[in-house]
Design a protein around this motif. Structure first.
Motif, PDB file in Angstrom:
ATOM      1  N   LEU A 130      -0.263 -12.554   4.797  1.00  9.55           N
ATOM      2  CA  LEU A 130       0.216 -12.601   6.171  1.00  9.55           C
ATOM      3  C   LEU A 130      -0.057 -11.267   6.848  1.00  9.55           C
ATOM      4  N   LYS A 131      -0.297 -11.305   8.142  1.00  7.20           N
ATOM      5  CA  LYS A 131      -0.500 -10.077   8.910  1.00  7.20           C
ATOM      6  C   LYS A 131       0.847  -9.423   9.189  1.00  7.20           C
ATOM      7  N   GLN A 132       0.785  -8.183   9.694  1.00  6.99           N
ATOM      8  CA  GLN A 132       1.979  -7.433  10.074  1.00  6.99           C
ATOM      9  C   GLN A 132       2.930  -7.203   8.897  1.00  6.99           C
ATOM     10  N   THR A 133       2.363  -6.855   7.756  1.00  2.77           N
ATOM     11  CA  THR A 133       3.193  -6.516   6.598  1.00  2.77           C
ATOM     12  C   THR A 133       2.672  -5.223   5.977  1.00  2.77           C
ATOM     13  N   TYR A 134       3.448  -4.703   5.030  1.00  3.86           N
ATOM     14  CA  TYR A 134       3.058  -3.479   4.339  1.00  3.86           C
ATOM     15  C   TYR A 134       2.044  -3.735   3.229  1.00  3.86           C
ATOM     16  N   ARG A 135       1.531  -4.929   3.139  1.00  5.10           N
ATOM     17  CA  ARG A 135       0.491  -5.205   2.140  1.00  5.10           C
ATOM     18  C   ARG A 135      -0.727  -4.304   2.369  1.00  5.10           C
ATOM     19  N   ASN A 136      -1.055  -4.065   3.636  1.00 11.57           N
ATOM     20  CA  ASN A 136      -2.246  -3.261   3.929  1.00 11.57           C
ATOM     21  C   ASN A 136      -1.923  -2.057   4.814  1.00 11.57           C
ATOM     22  N   LEU A 145       9.850   6.261   4.602  1.00 16.19           N
ATOM     23  CA  LEU A 145       8.404   6.349   4.784  1.00 16.19           C
ATOM     24  C   LEU A 145       7.700   6.029   3.474  1.00 16.19           C
ATOM     25  N   SER A 146       6.402   6.199   3.441  1.00 15.46           N
ATOM     26  CA  SER A 146       5.627   6.019   2.217  1.00 15.46           C
ATOM     27  C   SER A 146       6.193   6.900   1.108  1.00 15.46           C
ATOM     28  N   ILE A 147       6.101   6.433  -0.105  1.00 14.76           N
ATOM     29  CA  ILE A 147       6.549   7.221  -1.251  1.00 14.76           C
ATOM     30  C   ILE A 147       5.837   8.570  -1.307  1.00 14.76           C
ATOM     31  N   LEU A 148       4.655   8.662  -0.699  1.00  9.61           N
ATOM     32  CA  LEU A 148       3.922   9.927  -0.680  1.00  9.61           C
ATOM     33  C   LEU A 148       4.699  11.006   0.065  1.00  9.61           C
ATOM     34  N   ASP A 149       5.417  10.615   1.114  1.00 11.37           N
ATOM     35  CA  ASP A 149       6.222  11.582   1.863  1.00 11.37           C
ATOM     36  C   ASP A 149       7.279  12.202   0.957  1.00 11.37           C
ATOM     37  N   TYR A 199       0.846  -1.191   0.000  1.00 10.76           N
ATOM     38  CA  TYR A 199       0.000   0.000   0.000  1.00 10.76           C
ATOM     39  C   TYR A 199       0.884   1.244   0.000  1.00 10.76           C
ATOM     40  N   PHE A 200       0.842   2.029  -1.057  1.00 10.74           N
ATOM     41  CA  PHE A 200       1.725   3.182  -1.227  1.00 10.74           C
ATOM     42  C   PHE A 200       3.140   2.810  -0.781  1.00 10.74           C
ATOM     43  N   PHE A 228      -6.565  -2.810  -5.392  1.00 14.35           N
ATOM     44  CA  PHE A 228      -6.477  -1.427  -4.943  1.00 14.35           C
ATOM     45  C   PHE A 228      -5.018  -0.979  -4.843  1.00 14.35           C
ATOM     46  N   ASN A 229      -4.165  -1.809  -4.280  1.00 14.02           N
ATOM     47  CA  ASN A 229      -2.748  -1.460  -4.182  1.00 14.02           C
ATOM     48  C   ASN A 229      -2.110  -1.299  -5.554  1.00 14.02           C
ATOM     49  N   LEU A 230      -2.564  -2.110  -6.488  1.00 13.72           N
ATOM     50  CA  LEU A 230      -2.056  -2.011  -7.848  1.00 13.72           C
ATOM     51  C   LEU A 230      -2.447  -0.669  -8.464  1.00 13.72           C
ATOM     52  N   LYS A 231      -3.674  -0.235  -8.198  1.00 15.89           N
ATOM     53  CA  LYS A 231      -4.133   1.059  -8.695  1.00 15.89           C
ATOM     54  C   LYS A 231      -3.327   2.187  -8.053  1.00 15.89           C
ATOM     55  N   CYS A 232      -3.032   2.070  -6.764  1.00 14.36           N
ATOM     56  CA  CYS A 232      -2.212   3.075  -6.085  1.00 14.36           C
ATOM     57  C   CYS A 232      -0.842   3.183  -6.756  1.00 14.36           C
ATOM     58  N   LEU A 233      -0.269   2.048  -7.089  1.00 20.02           N
ATOM     59  CA  LEU A 233       1.048   2.033  -7.731  1.00 20.02           C
ATOM     60  C   LEU A 233       0.989   2.687  -9.110  1.00 20.02           C
ATOM     61  N   GLU A 234      -0.067   2.409  -9.854  1.00 19.68           N
ATOM     62  CA  GLU A 234      -0.230   3.016 -11.175  1.00 19.68           C
ATOM     63  C   GLU A 234      -0.303   4.539 -11.073  1.00 19.68           C
ATOM     64  N   VAL A 235      -1.055   5.034 -10.091  1.00 17.16           N
ATOM     65  CA  VAL A 235      -1.190   6.478  -9.910  1.00 17.16           C
ATOM     66  C   VAL A 235       0.144   7.106  -9.539  1.00 17.16           C
ATOM     67  N   ILE A 236       0.904   6.447  -8.679  1.00 17.19           N
ATOM     68  CA  ILE A 236       2.224   6.966  -8.291  1.00 17.19           C
ATOM     69  C   ILE A 236       3.131   7.080  -9.509  1.00 17.19           C
ATOM     70  N   PHE A 237       3.122   6.080 -10.362  1.00 17.41           N
ATOM     71  CA  PHE A 237       3.969   6.121 -11.556  1.00 17.41           C
ATOM     72  C   PHE A 237       3.496   7.202 -12.524  1.00 17.41           C
ATOM     73  N   GLU A 238       2.203   7.449 -12.558  1.00 15.50           N
ATOM     74  CA  GLU A 238       1.682   8.544 -13.380  1.00 15.50           C
ATOM     75  C   GLU A 238       2.149   9.891 -12.835  1.00 15.50           C
ATOM     76  N   CYS A 239       2.120  10.037 -11.523  1.00 14.08           N
ATOM     77  CA  CYS A 239       2.573  11.280 -10.893  1.00 14.08           C
ATOM     78  C   CYS A 239       4.048  11.542 -11.201  1.00 14.08           C
ATOM     79  N   LEU A 240       4.830  10.479 -11.215  1.00  9.72           N
ATOM     80  CA  LEU A 240       6.264  10.609 -11.457  1.00  9.72           C
ATOM     81  C   LEU A 240       6.605  10.587 -12.949  1.00  9.72           C
ATOM     82  N   GLN A 241       5.572  10.437 -13.769  1.00 10.48           N
ATOM     83  CA  GLN A 241       5.743  10.388 -15.232  1.00 10.48           C
ATOM     84  C   GLN A 241       6.744   9.304 -15.646  1.00 10.48           C
TER      85      GLN A 241
END
Length: 206
Positions: free
Chosen positions: A34-40, A182-186, A9-10, A117-130
């Motif tokens: 698995l729990k306790q991961t950055y998947r969610n 941190l998150s790529i958003l930072d 997730y991001f 949903f995570n895949l869509k988040c990744l697509e948007v990030i790559f669009e932002c970064l062109q």
């Protein structure tokens, strides 16, 4: 050499740096959830320091549930809460207004499946970064894949990346100091177009 990663997730800065390392990056598509991961979950820099944002999911009693089958809890207002947290943390950052409209759509869409949903988040990030978005997916799960750099261990929250991250200006660093990975958003909200240069200069340790 190709790289192999879990979808998160991001993604944090280390994840993104690996993704940009070469054009032949694989996303694990057949892993067990698995729990306790950055998947969610992802981490941002809030007024009181590091803040973890979690996507609520429906846990199956089956310990062999596949990540791609995990369903997001729709009755919780997590998207509204996550957006409010991002606005509170980054509205004073240099590039918040520049990117937030593109990212806003993720918190307005109906999110049902975590992997999608995570895949869509990744697509948007790559669009932002062109940047070109051309990831491949694994065809089966392998514990010890050959002829590929395995960075799947980066998904674990309790196993932080042991390396120094070059500092950049963060909104609340005068209170808590610099917080790396941190998150790529930072990085995007604070560094804007320089994000790609920062990521390409980073060499991630497994």
């Amino acid at each position: 050499m190709s790289s192999l990663l879990h979808l998160t997730y991001f993604p944090n800065v280390a994840h993104m740096a690996v993704m940009l390392k070469n054009n032949d990056c694989f996303i694990e598509a057949h892993d067990t959830y698995l729990k306790q991961t950055y998947r969610n979950r992802t981490c941002i820099y809030a007024a009181n320091g590091k803040l973890q944002l979690n996507i609520p999911v429906i846990h199956s009693q089956n310990n062999r549930q596949l990540y791609k089958d995990v369903v997001i809890k729709s009755e919780e207002n997590w998207q509204i809460n996550h957006l409010k947290s991002l606005e509170s943390a980054y509205r004073k950052s240099p590039f918040f207004e520049y990117y937030i409209d593109d990212i806003l759509v993720l918190f307005e869409m109906e999110a049902q499946n975590l992997f999608s949903f995570n895949l869509k988040c990744l697509e948007v990030i790559f669009e932002c970064l062109q940047l070109p978005y051309n990831f491949k997916f694994t065809e089966r799960f392998e514990h010890h894949p050959k002829e590929i750099e395995d960075f799947r261990s980066l998904v674990y929250c309790k196993k932080e990346v042991q390396q120094n991250f070059d500092s950049y200006t963060q909104v609340f660093e005068d209170k808590q100091g610099f917080i790396g990975n941190l998150s790529i958003l930072d990085l995007i909200f604070n560094e804007g177009p320089n994000t790609v240069n920062y990521l390409k200069a980073l060499r991630v340790k497994k």
